[in-house]
Design a protein around this motif. Structure first.
Motif, PDB file in Angstrom:
ATOM      1  N   GLN A 609      25.448  10.239  25.374  1.00  0.00           N
ATOM      2  CA  GLN A 609      26.165   9.480  26.397  1.00  0.00           C
ATOM      3  C   GLN A 609      25.542   8.099  26.573  1.00  0.00           C
ATOM      4  OE1 GLN A 609      25.764  12.106  29.806  1.00  0.00           O
ATOM      5  NE2 GLN A 609      27.861  12.863  29.535  1.00  0.00           N
ATOM      6  N   ASN A 610      26.412   7.098  26.814  1.00  0.00           N
ATOM      7  CA  ASN A 610      25.953   5.785  27.238  1.00  0.00           C
ATOM      8  C   ASN A 610      26.763   5.346  28.437  1.00  0.00           C
ATOM      9  OD1 ASN A 610      28.406   5.136  26.124  1.00  0.00           O
ATOM     10  ND2 ASN A 610      27.579   3.861  24.463  1.00  0.00           N
ATOM     11  N   LEU A 611      26.416   4.180  28.978  1.00  0.00           N
ATOM     12  CA  LEU A 611      27.099   3.670  30.158  1.00  0.00           C
ATOM     13  C   LEU A 611      28.088   2.580  29.781  1.00  0.00           C
ATOM     14  CD1 LEU A 611      24.191   3.415  32.776  1.00  0.00           C
ATOM     15  CD2 LEU A 611      26.124   5.003  32.833  1.00  0.00           C
ATOM     16  N   LEU A 612      29.315   2.701  30.295  1.00  0.00           N
ATOM     17  CA  LEU A 612      30.321   1.659  30.111  1.00  0.00           C
ATOM     18  C   LEU A 612      30.034   0.518  31.092  1.00  0.00           C
ATOM     19  CD1 LEU A 612      33.511   3.903  29.792  1.00  0.00           C
ATOM     20  CD2 LEU A 612      32.234   2.770  27.947  1.00  0.00           C
ATOM     21  N   PRO A 613      30.646  -0.653  30.850  1.00  0.00           N
ATOM     22  CA  PRO A 613      30.413  -1.784  31.776  1.00  0.00           C
ATOM     23  C   PRO A 613      30.760  -1.480  33.221  1.00  0.00           C
ATOM     24  CG  PRO A 613      31.417  -2.547  29.750  1.00  0.00           C
ATOM     25  CD  PRO A 613      31.423  -1.056  29.669  1.00  0.00           C
ATOM     26  N   ASN A 614      31.724  -0.520  33.424  1.00  0.00           N
ATOM     27  CA  ASN A 614      32.101  -0.186  34.807  1.00  0.00           C
ATOM     28  C   ASN A 614      31.156   0.844  35.428  1.00  0.00           C
ATOM     29  OD1 ASN A 614      32.749   2.162  33.491  1.00  0.00           O
ATOM     30  ND2 ASN A 614      34.980   1.982  33.777  1.00  0.00           N
ATOM     31  N   GLY A 615      30.099   1.231  34.678  1.00  0.00           N
ATOM     32  CA  GLY A 615      29.121   2.167  35.219  1.00  0.00           C
ATOM     33  C   GLY A 615      29.421   3.619  34.977  1.00  0.00           C
ATOM     34  N   GLN A 616      30.558   3.915  34.311  1.00  0.00           N
ATOM     35  CA  GLN A 616      30.891   5.306  34.038  1.00  0.00           C
ATOM     36  C   GLN A 616      30.212   5.778  32.746  1.00  0.00           C
ATOM     37  OE1 GLN A 616      35.173   5.494  33.927  1.00  0.00           O
ATOM     38  NE2 GLN A 616      35.340   5.784  36.145  1.00  0.00           N
ATOM     39  N   LEU A 617      29.961   7.098  32.691  1.00  0.00           N
ATOM     40  CA  LEU A 617      29.370   7.695  31.494  1.00  0.00           C
ATOM     41  C   LEU A 617      30.412   7.847  30.406  1.00  0.00           C
ATOM     42  CD1 LEU A 617      27.105  10.519  33.016  1.00  0.00           C
ATOM     43  CD2 LEU A 617      26.355   8.398  31.908  1.00  0.00           C
ATOM     44  N   ASN A 618      29.995   7.561  29.191  1.00  0.00           N
ATOM     45  CA  ASN A 618      30.887   7.655  28.040  1.00  0.00           C
ATOM     46  C   ASN A 618      30.277   8.600  27.010  1.00  0.00           C
ATOM     47  OD1 ASN A 618      32.986   6.877  26.134  1.00  0.00           O
ATOM     48  ND2 ASN A 618      31.358   5.763  25.059  1.00  0.00           N
ATOM     49  N   ASN A 784      14.786   1.105  24.802  1.00  0.00           N
ATOM     50  CA  ASN A 784      14.780   1.863  26.049  1.00  0.00           C
ATOM     51  C   ASN A 784      16.147   1.772  26.703  1.00  0.00           C
ATOM     52  OD1 ASN A 784      14.348   2.925  28.644  1.00  0.00           O
ATOM     53  ND2 ASN A 784      12.231   2.172  28.687  1.00  0.00           N
ATOM     54  N   PRO A 785      16.867   2.895  26.869  1.00  0.00           N
ATOM     55  CA  PRO A 785      18.221   2.844  27.464  1.00  0.00           C
ATOM     56  C   PRO A 785      18.231   2.345  28.896  1.00  0.00           C
ATOM     57  CG  PRO A 785      17.453   5.113  27.222  1.00  0.00           C
ATOM     58  CD  PRO A 785      16.480   4.254  26.497  1.00  0.00           C
ATOM     59  N   ASN A 786      17.073   2.356  29.587  1.00  0.00           N
ATOM     60  CA  ASN A 786      17.038   1.800  30.941  1.00  0.00           C
ATOM     61  C   ASN A 786      17.223   0.283  30.923  1.00  0.00           C
ATOM     62  OD1 ASN A 786      16.582   4.307  32.135  1.00  0.00           O
ATOM     63  ND2 ASN A 786      14.356   4.131  31.905  1.00  0.00           N
ATOM     64  N   ASN A 787      16.929  -0.338  29.752  1.00  0.00           N
ATOM     65  CA  ASN A 787      17.082  -1.788  29.630  1.00  0.00           C
ATOM     66  C   ASN A 787      18.393  -2.177  28.970  1.00  0.00           C
ATOM     67  OD1 ASN A 787      14.500  -2.089  30.714  1.00  0.00           O
ATOM     68  ND2 ASN A 787      13.535  -1.949  28.683  1.00  0.00           N
ATOM     69  N   ASP A 788      19.028  -1.248  28.269  1.00  0.00           N
ATOM     70  CA  ASP A 788      20.284  -1.538  27.573  1.00  0.00           C
ATOM     71  C   ASP A 788      21.221  -0.361  27.746  1.00  0.00           C
ATOM     72  OD1 ASP A 788      22.381  -2.139  25.893  1.00  0.00           O
ATOM     73  OD2 ASP A 788      21.102  -2.782  24.213  1.00  0.00           O
ATOM     74  N   PRO A 789      22.234  -0.484  28.601  1.00  0.00           N
ATOM     75  CA  PRO A 789      23.153   0.638  28.873  1.00  0.00           C
ATOM     76  C   PRO A 789      23.994   1.039  27.663  1.00  0.00           C
ATOM     77  CG  PRO A 789      23.939  -1.379  29.914  1.00  0.00           C
ATOM     78  CD  PRO A 789      22.563  -1.668  29.419  1.00  0.00           C
ATOM     79  N   ASN A 790      24.070   0.167  26.634  1.00  0.00           N
ATOM     80  CA  ASN A 790      24.835   0.542  25.444  1.00  0.00           C
ATOM     81  C   ASN A 790      24.128   1.614  24.606  1.00  0.00           C
ATOM     82  OD1 ASN A 790      27.052  -1.208  25.836  1.00  0.00           O
ATOM     83  ND2 ASN A 790      25.823  -2.941  25.119  1.00  0.00           N
ATOM     84  N   LEU A 791      22.802   1.714  24.785  1.00  0.00           N
ATOM     85  CA  LEU A 791      22.070   2.747  24.051  1.00  0.00           C
ATOM     86  C   LEU A 791      22.346   4.126  24.656  1.00  0.00           C
ATOM     87  CD1 LEU A 791      18.593   0.992  23.653  1.00  0.00           C
ATOM     88  CD2 LEU A 791      20.191   1.561  21.808  1.00  0.00           C
ATOM     89  N   LEU A 792      22.241   5.153  23.830  1.00  0.00           N
ATOM     90  CA  LEU A 792      22.408   6.515  24.337  1.00  0.00           C
ATOM     91  C   LEU A 792      21.300   6.833  25.325  1.00  0.00           C
ATOM     92  CD1 LEU A 792      23.365   8.538  21.122  1.00  0.00           C
ATOM     93  CD2 LEU A 792      24.868   7.424  22.784  1.00  0.00           C
ATOM     94  N   ARG A 793      21.692   7.435  26.443  1.00  0.00           N
ATOM     95  CA  ARG A 793      20.704   7.793  27.463  1.00  0.00           C
ATOM     96  C   ARG A 793      19.839   8.952  26.997  1.00  0.00           C
ATOM     97  NH1 ARG A 793      22.476   8.352  33.242  1.00  0.00           N
ATOM     98  NH2 ARG A 793      22.690  10.518  32.599  1.00  0.00           N
TER      99      ARG A 793
END
Length: 858
Positions: A609-618, A784-793
Motif C-alpha cells: 500500500q501507498n498513499l494517494l495525494p488525497n491521503g487515501q490508501l492505495n 523511507n515511506p514516511n518521507n515519500d508517500p509514493n513508496l510502499l508503506r
C-alpha cells in the motif's frame, strides 16, 4: 713307510673336514622373525625390545610390530620385553630359520602390588622433573627439525587409505542379506586394531612427487597416480567421499602445536604449551641404538580433554629430534564414536644429521557403542621415500596451484602399481577394487542402495529420472494450508549434457496451483551435481515465498520448516524467470552471472500500500523487477560432500569470500526500478587449540537507488524452533529492512574445555557453546515511506501491526541477540537458550527462546 704316510693323510683330511664343519657351524646364520602384539587388544606393538637372552644383541619392533633377528652364534632363547608388560622368553632352534609371533600380556598384578605397598603418592610437578626438562629441549629444537628449516626439499610420497566394517560377529556375517556377499568378508590381520572379521568398503591409493621451497614459500604436490574404489554416482559422491576421508585423516605433524584429527584439533605432546596439559615420564633408555634414544611417555592431566597419550623416542645426539612416536587417545576423551586410535610415526636421518618423517600410520576404529558391537575401521598409511634437501628446481616446478593431478593419473594399470608401491599390497586388500565392482552388479545390493538413497537423500531413482525430495511431498503454512507437492529431475543416465527439473504443488486453503520448471545444459560434459560445475540454466517458478527468506527451491516446502513460532502469515506470490551461467574452477574460485525477471504480489496478511495525494490508501497489486546479477566466490582448499540436494561443507580453517552485485533496470522487460545492490561476506573458522573453535561470519551491504521495501535488504530471520547459525533466531520474518548494513555472527564451541573439569558433567561428554549476533543498519530518507508517500508503506506503520507483526528500519543502536548452548547431547543435539537484547519494544518481539540444532559431530 707308505702305509704310515697314507694314515697321516687320512687323519689330516678328517681333521680338516671336522674343522670345516666346526667353522661352518660357528659362522652359520639363522633368521628369527615375527610379530609382537598385545594379547588382549590384538594390536601390533611397535618399539618392543627383542633380544637374545643373556646378551645385548637385539632390535626394536617396527611400526607394524615386526622384528627380525640374525643368530650368528649358538643362542637358544629370545627375550621380549616392554614397559608395563610381562617379559616373555622363548626357546629357539639355532640351526634353522623360524617365525615366532609373541603376544604380550599387561603386567596388571605387578602394578597393583606397587600401588598397595607404596607410600603416599608423590604429587606430579613440572619443577625439577627431568622428563619435563627433556621435553623443553625437544620444544626448543622444534624449528631445526621441521621441513620448513630447509631452503628446498623434495620427496616421493605413497598414500593408502582403507575403510571397512569391523568387529563383525559370525552371526552378522551369516545373515541372509549377506548370502551373496560372502566373498567380501576377510579376516583381520594381526597388525590392525579392531575385531577379527572385516567387510572392506573403500580403498584409495596415491603416488605423488612433492616439492618445497622456503623463499618465496611454495609447497607443490603432483599426483602421478591415483586409484580408488568407486561407487555408482547415482548413490555416492566419490569425490566428496575422498575429501571427507582426507579431512578426517589429515597428515600428522607432531612438530605443529596442534594436530588436526577428525575435524578437531588435539594438542601435540611437543607443542609450546604441552607441559601445562601433559604429564611426562622417562620410562626407558635405549643405549644399544645409534643414536641413543630416550623413551618419553606422556599422559593428559585431564583425560577428557582433546589430548594424546603415548610415547615419543627422543634422539640424544644434540638434535633432540623425535625418531619414533606412538600416539593414542584415552578412553575418556571427549571424542564421539572413537573406540581406538593409534598413530605410529617414524623418522629417518637426513644427510645433514637431522630427521624427516619417513612413515605415518594412522588407525582408528569407530563404533556407536564404544565397548562392543560392529564398528568401522579406517587406516591411512603414508610412506615418504627419496627425501632430498637443498636441491633447487626451476620456478615453474613451484608455480601454480598447490596440488596438481597428472592427466593420466587415474589410468595406471596394475603392473605400474606393483612396480611403484614402496611395499606390497596383500591380496585381500588388492581384491577390494574388483570386489566392490562385482558387488555393484548384484541386484540385491542395488535395491539396498536405492532404499538407502530414498531414506537418507530423499530421492527414489527410476533410471533416467529420480523423484523427490521426499521431505517436500507434504507441508503446511497459514496461507496455503495443507500443501502436497510432487517433483523430480533427470539423471546423467538420460544425458550428461541436458538436465530437467520440475515440481507441482497445491494449497488447499488458497486453492492455487504452484509449479517449477528448469532446463540445464552442462558445458563441461560433467553432471551438474558434481564439482566443478559449468552450466547454463533457464528456470521459471510460480510459487509462494516468505519475504527475505532466500531458501533454495527444494527446501522451501520442507515439512520440518512448517512448524514455526508466532505469526507466520506475511507471504508473497512470485513469478520468477531466471537465466543463469555458473562456472567453477578446480582452485575453488567461481563466478556466476544471471538475469532475473521477478513479479511479486502480497499474500496472507501482507499488503502493498501507498498513499494517494488525497491521503487515501492505495493497494498495489504487483511489483515488477528486472535484474542483472553477478557473483564472485573464492573458497581456497574448500572441501564438501555433494549430496542430492545441496553440498555439505567439511569445516576447515580456510576463509570463504563472496562478493555479489545486483542491478535493477527500469523499463527493461517490464522492470519498474533502477537500483544497484552490493553485498560482501567473509566466513572463517578459527581453531583455538584447547579452547575449541570459533565460526565467524561478517557481512556488509549497500543499496543505491530508490526502491519499495520488498526490494530492500530484508534481514534473515528465523521463526522455526531450530537453531540457525546464519539467521537471527529471535527476529520475526520481515521485521527489519535496510538499504545499508553491516553484521557479525560469532559462534564459539569450547569442545568441553569447561565441562571436562566438572566431575558430574565430564562423564556426559557435553560441550559448552556461546553465540553472539549483531546487526547495524538503517534506511536512508529517500527509501523511507514516511518521507515519500509514493513508496510502499512498511507493514504495521505507526505501531499498527498486522496480526502482531510489523516492519522497521534499524535505528542508532544495533540489533543484538546471544545464546548459551549445550552441545553433544546424546552425541547429536545442541540446545541453545537465546536472549534478545535490543528492540524489545517492537510488536511481537520475543525476549527469550529455546532452540534445537541437530548435528553429527566427532
Amino acid at each position: 713307510m707308505k702305509t704310515h704316510y697314507q694314515t697321516f693323510l687320512k687323519k689330516s683330511f678328517l681333521t680338516l673336514v671336522l674343522l670345516s664343519i666346526t667353522l661352518v657351524a660357528a659362522f652359520a646364520q639363522t633368521t628369527i622373525k615375527g610379530v609382537v602384539t598385545d594379547a588382549k587388544r590384538k594390536d601390533a606393538m611397535p618399539y618392543v625390545t627383542v633380544q637374545f637372552n643373556g646378551t645385548s644383541q637385539g632390535v626394536s619392533t617396527n611400526m607394524q610390530g615386526q622384528y627380525t633377528l640374525t643368530n650368528t652364534g649358538n643362542n637358544k632363547q629370545i627375550k621380549v620385553s616392554f614397559i608395563g608388560y610381562r617379559t616373555v622368553v622363548k626357546d629357539i632352534d639355532p640351526t634353522k630359520d623360524q617365525v615366532i609371533n609373541i603376544a604380550l600380556v599387561e603386567e596388571n598384578h605387578a602394578l597393583s602390588e606397587v600401588v598397595v605397598r607404596s607410600a603416599k603418592k608423590k604429587k606430579y610437578s613440572n619443577k625439577n622433573n627431568p622428563a619435563v626438562e627433556l621435553i623443553r629441549q625437544v620444544i626448543a629444537h622444534k624449528k631445526q627439525n621441521q621441513l620448513e628449516n630447509y631452503s628446498y626439499a623434495e620427496y616421493n610420497q605413497y598414500e593408502r587409505m582403507n575403510f571397512a566394517l569391523s568387529n563383525l560377529s559370525d552371526k552378522f556375517k551369516n545373515k541372509r542379506i549377506f548370502k551373496n556377499y560372502q566373498f567380501l568378508f576377510r579376516e583381520q590381520d594381526s597388525t590392525a586394531i579392531g575385531g577379527k572379521t572385516l567387510l572392506p568398503l573403500y580403498l584409495e591409493e596415491k603416488l605423488s612427487n612433492n616439492y618445497y621451497r622456503q623463499n618465496p614459500y611454495a609447497k607443490k604436490q603432483i599426483i602421478e597416480a591415483n586409484k580408488q574404489v568407486k561407487y555408482d554416482e547415482n548413490f555416492v559422491d566419490n569425490q566428496g567421499l575422498t575429501a571427507y576421508f582426507n579431512r578426517m585423516y589429515q597428515d600428522i605433524n607432531i612438530y605443529d602445536n596442534n594436530v588436526s584429527l577428525l575435524s578437531n584439533q588435539l594438542l601435540s605432546p611437543i607443542s609450546n604449551s604441552s607441559p601445562d596439559f601433559y604429564k611426562f615420564f622417562i620410562t626407558d633408555t635405549l643405549k644399544d641404538q645409534s643414536p641413543q634414544l630416550i623413551e618419553l611417555s606422556f599422559t593428559p592431566r585431564n583425560t577428557n580433554n582433546l589430548l594424546f597419550e603415548g610415547k615419543i623416542y627422543v634422539t640424544m645426539d644434540g638434535n633432540y629430534a623425535v625418531q619414533n612416536a606412538l600416539l593414542t587417545v584415552n578412553k575418556n576423551i571427549n571424542l564421539n564414536f572413537v573406540r581406538q586410535m593409534q598413530a605410529n610415526l617414524s623418522f629417518e636421518k637426513n644427510a645433514d644429521g637431522r630427521y624427516h618423517l619417513s612413515q605415518s600410520d594412522l588407525k582408528i576404529e569407530f563404533g556407536i557403542n564404544k565397548n562392543k558391537g560392529g564398528g568401522i575401521f579406517g587406516e591411512r598409511l603414508v610412506t615418504i621415500t627419496n627425501f632430498q634437501i637443498n636441491k633447487p628446481r626451476d620456478n615453474k616446478t613451484y608455480a601454480g596451484p598447490s596440488q596438481v593431478i597428472a592427466e593420466n593419473a587415474d589410468s595406471k594399470d596394475d603392473t605400474y602399481w606393483t612396480m611403484s608401491r614402496p611395499d606390497t599390497l596383500d591380496k585381500a586388500s588388492a581384491d577390494v577394487y574388483k570386489n566392490i565392482d562385482s558387488l555393484q552388479t548384484i541386484p540385491s545390493f542395488k535395491r539396498t542402495m536405492d532404499i538407502a538413497t530414498l531414506v537418507l537423500a530423499g530421492y527414489k531413482n527410476f533410471g533416467w529420472f529420480e523423484m523427490g525430495p521426499a521431505n517436500t511431498f507434504y507441508s503446511f503454512n497459514p496461507v496455503e494450508g495443507f500443501r502436497p507437492r510432487i517433483g523430480g529431475r533427470t539423471t546423467p543416465q538420460l544425458s550428461k549434457r541436458y538436465y530437467f527439473e520440475t515440481y507441482g504443488a497445491y494449497g488447499t486453503r488458497d486453492q492455487k496451483f504452484k509449479y517449477f520448471l528448469s532446463s540445464t545444459y552442462s558445458l563441461n560434459n560433467k553432471s551438474i551435481y558434481s564439482f566443478p560445475q559449468e552450466y547454463v540454466r533457464a528456470s521459471f517458478q510460480h510459487d509462494t515465498k516468505i519475504p527475505g527468506q532466500e531458501l533454495q527451491f527444494v527446501q522451501e516446502s520442507n515439512f520440518l520448516l512448517s512448524f514455526k513460532r508466532g505469526n507466520n502469515d506475511t507471504w508473497l506470490y512470485n513469478d520468477i524467470f531466471r537465466l543463469d551461467y555458473v562456472h567453477e574452477y578446480l582452485n575453488h574460485f567461481s563466478y556466476q552471472v544471471g538475469l532475473k525477471k521477478w513479479n511479486q504480489s502480497a499474500a496472507g496478511s501482507l499488503q502493498f500500500q501507498n498513499l494517494l495525494p488525497n491521503g487515501q490508501l492505495n493497494n498495489v497489486n504487483l511489483i515488477h523487477t528486472t535484474e542483472l546479477s553477478g557473483q564472485l566466490r573464492y573458497a581456497p582448499h574448500e572441501k564438501f560432500y555433494q549430496g542430492k540436494l545441496y553440498r555439505t561443507p567439511i569445516p576447515d580453517k580456510y576463509p570463504i569470500f563472496t562478493l555479489s552485485y545486483n542491478m535493477g533496470i527500469k523499463d527493461f522487460l517490464g522492470g519498474d526500478y533502477n537500483y544497484q545492490n552490493i553485498t560482501a561476506n567473509i566466513t572463517k573458522r578459527f581453531y583455538l587449540s584447547q579452547l575449541g573453535f570459533t565460526d565467524v561470519s561478517t557481512e556488509g551491504g549497500y543499496l543505491f537507488g530508490k526502491v519499495p521495501f520488498p526490494l530492500l535488504d530484508i534481514h534473515h530471520a528465523n521463526q522455526t524452533y531450530a537453531f540457525q547459525l546464519y539467521s537471527y533466531n529471535l527476529m520475526n520474518f520481515q521485521e527489519f529492512v535496510s538499504d545499508h548494513y553491516a553484521s557479525i555472527m560469532v559462534d564459539h564451541n569450547f569442545n568441553g574445555f569447561i565441562f571436562n573439569r566438572i566431575p558430574l558433567l565430564k562423564k556426559l561428554k557435553l560441550r559448552e557453546i556461546i553465540d553472539v549476533k549483531a546487526l547495524w543498519g538503517g534506511v536512508r530518507s529517500e527509501n523511507n515511506p514516511n518521507n515519500d508517500p509514493n513508496l510502499l508503506r512498511f507493514p504495521g506503520t505507526n505501531g499498527l501491526a498486522n496480526n502482531g507483526t510489523a516492519t522497521y528500519a534499524l535505528g542508532s543502536k544495533p540489533y543484538v541477540e546471544g545464546s548459551v548452548g549445550v552441545g553433544n547431547i546424546f552425541k547429536l543435539l545442541r540446545v541453545d537458550f537465546v536472549k534478545r537484547f535490543t528492540y524489545l519494544e517492537n510488536a511481537g518481539a520475543p525476549e527469550y527462546g529455546v532452540r534445537v540444532f541437530v548435528k553429527f559431530d566427532f
